[in-house]
Design an enzyme around this catalytic site. Structure first.
Site, mmCIF file in Angstrom:
data_model
loop_
_atom_site.group_PDB
_atom_site.id
_atom_site.type_symbol
_atom_site.label_atom_id
_atom_site.label_comp_id
_atom_site.label_asym_id
_atom_site.label_seq_id
_atom_site.Cartn_x
_atom_site.Cartn_y
_atom_site.Cartn_z
ATOM 1 C CG PHE A 22 -2.135 0.918 1.044
ATOM 2 C CD1 PHE A 22 -3.328 0.139 0.878
ATOM 3 C CD2 PHE A 22 -2.352 1.964 1.385
ATOM 4 C CE1 PHE A 22 -4.344 0.634 0.955
ATOM 5 C CE2 PHE A 22 -3.648 2.642 1.105
ATOM 6 C CZ PHE A 22 -4.742 2.043 0.722
ATOM 7 C CB ALA A 56 0.188 -0.461 7.540
ATOM 8 C CG PHE A 57 -4.720 -4.715 9.280
ATOM 9 C CD1 PHE A 57 -5.347 -4.200 10.434
ATOM 10 C CD2 PHE A 57 -5.077 -6.144 9.192
ATOM 11 C CE1 PHE A 57 -5.992 -5.043 11.338
ATOM 12 C CE2 PHE A 57 -5.905 -6.748 10.100
ATOM 13 C CZ PHE A 57 -6.344 -6.216 10.981
ATOM 14 C CB ILE A 82 -1.522 8.811 3.785
ATOM 15 C CG1 ILE A 82 -0.130 8.559 3.156
ATOM 16 C CG2 ILE A 82 -2.086 10.168 3.423
ATOM 17 C CD1 ILE A 82 0.396 8.571 1.947
ATOM 18 C CB THR A 86 -12.192 7.460 6.735
ATOM 19 O OG1 THR A 86 -10.830 6.586 6.785
ATOM 20 C CG2 THR A 86 -12.472 8.139 5.239
ATOM 21 C CG HIS A 88 -9.645 2.137 7.152
ATOM 22 N ND1 HIS A 88 -10.040 1.039 7.388
ATOM 23 C CD2 HIS A 88 -8.419 2.006 6.265
ATOM 24 C CE1 HIS A 88 -9.564 0.156 6.936
ATOM 25 N NE2 HIS A 88 -8.627 0.525 6.202
ATOM 26 N NE ARG A 127 7.625 13.000 9.073
ATOM 27 C CZ ARG A 127 7.304 14.286 8.339
ATOM 28 N NH1 ARG A 127 7.122 14.703 7.207
ATOM 29 N NH2 ARG A 127 7.319 15.379 9.351
HETATM 30 N N1 INI Z 1 -2.905 0.373 4.449
HETATM 31 C C1 INI Z 1 -1.565 0.951 4.505
HETATM 32 O O1 INI Z 1 -0.429 0.544 4.644
HETATM 33 N N2 INI Z 1 -1.667 2.648 4.385
HETATM 34 C C2 INI Z 1 -2.993 3.264 4.294
HETATM 35 O O2 INI Z 1 -2.819 4.473 4.258
HETATM 36 C C3 INI Z 1 -4.122 2.200 4.330
HETATM 37 N N3 INI Z 1 -5.189 3.209 4.357
HETATM 38 O O3 INI Z 1 -5.336 4.474 4.291
HETATM 39 O O4 INI Z 1 -6.333 2.401 4.197
HETATM 40 C C4 INI Z 1 -4.069 0.956 4.371
HETATM 41 N N4 INI Z 1 -5.136 0.318 4.301
HETATM 42 C C5 INI Z 1 -5.189 -1.373 4.039
HETATM 43 C C6 INI Z 1 -4.801 -2.056 5.226
HETATM 44 O O5 INI Z 1 -3.469 -1.940 5.876
HETATM 45 C C7 INI Z 1 -5.315 -3.474 4.901
HETATM 46 O O6 INI Z 1 -4.121 -3.898 3.959
HETATM 47 C C8 INI Z 1 -6.468 -3.780 4.254
HETATM 48 O O7 INI Z 1 -7.527 -3.288 5.262
HETATM 49 C C9 INI Z 1 -6.848 -5.307 4.071
HETATM 50 O O8 INI Z 1 -6.666 -5.995 5.225
#
Ligand code: INI
Length: 159
Positions: A22, A56-57, A82, A86, A88, A127
């Site tokens: 992502f 990142a999740f 970023i 929202t 999220h 960064r």
């Molecule tokens: N994942 C990121 O790494 N950066 C982000 O900014 C982001 N936003 O904004 O939604 C993001 N979402 C995806 C998340 O990390 C998962 O991959 C997704 O929910 C599937 O599990």
């Protein structure tokens, strides 16, 4: 007073790097920064193993798995979250920061935290090799230092 020596030598270290796709145009810069830092400090590029994850999740799950193998001296985590206006953003930030903290607590393997959490793309780019340095390189350096701190803490300073 005695202090343990600060060591920043990566010679012989095996490091797993977990990086999210992502915002990959930015995360690839963090990856370049981390790899450059490790190699410049003596790591062999063949000892740096990169795991790409969707976002990142997903970073903590992969980082935990890699830390638990016992094959790595340290793990470096890289991502870019970023704010999108929202909730999220907050959930993903909490998930990745809590998740990485728990890996360190549970495994005692050093984990460099190179996940940017920014308001916008410009802040993230600044960064990731821009005017505010490279957070990937900083995370790699922190991981190197912590490998030595954790090893050295088994003995008294100066021994
Ligand atoms: N994942 C990121 O790494 N950066 C982000 O900014 C982001 N936003 O904004 O939604 C993001 N979402 C995806 C998340 O990390 C998962 O991959 C997704 O929910 C599937 O599990």
């Amino acid at each position: 007073m005695k202090a343990w020596e600060i060591r920043r030598d990566a010679t012989g270290l095996r490091v797993a790097i977990v990086v999210s796709r992502f915002n990959h145009l930015i995360t690839v810069r963090l990856l370049q920064g981390a790899v450059s830092e490790l190699v410049a400090r003596g790591a062999d590029a063949d000892d740096l193993h990169v795991a790409w994850v969707p976002g990142a999740f997903e970073i903590p799950q992969a980082a935990r798995q890699l830390a638990q193998t016992g094959r790595y001296d340290a793990v470096v985590t890289l991502g870019v979250v970023i704010r999108g206006g929202t909730p999220h953003f907050e959930y993903v930030c909490s998930a990745v920061t809590d998740g990485v903290r728990e890996i360190v607590r549970d495994t005692n393997v050093p984990v460099g935290f190179g996940v940017l959490t920014t308001d916008d793309t410009a802040q993230a780019l600044a960064r990731a090799g821009g005017e505010h340095g490279n957070k990937g390189a900083e995370a790699a350096l922190a991981a190197i230092e912590m490998v030595h701190v954790v090893r050295a803490a088994k003995s008294e300073p100066g021994s």
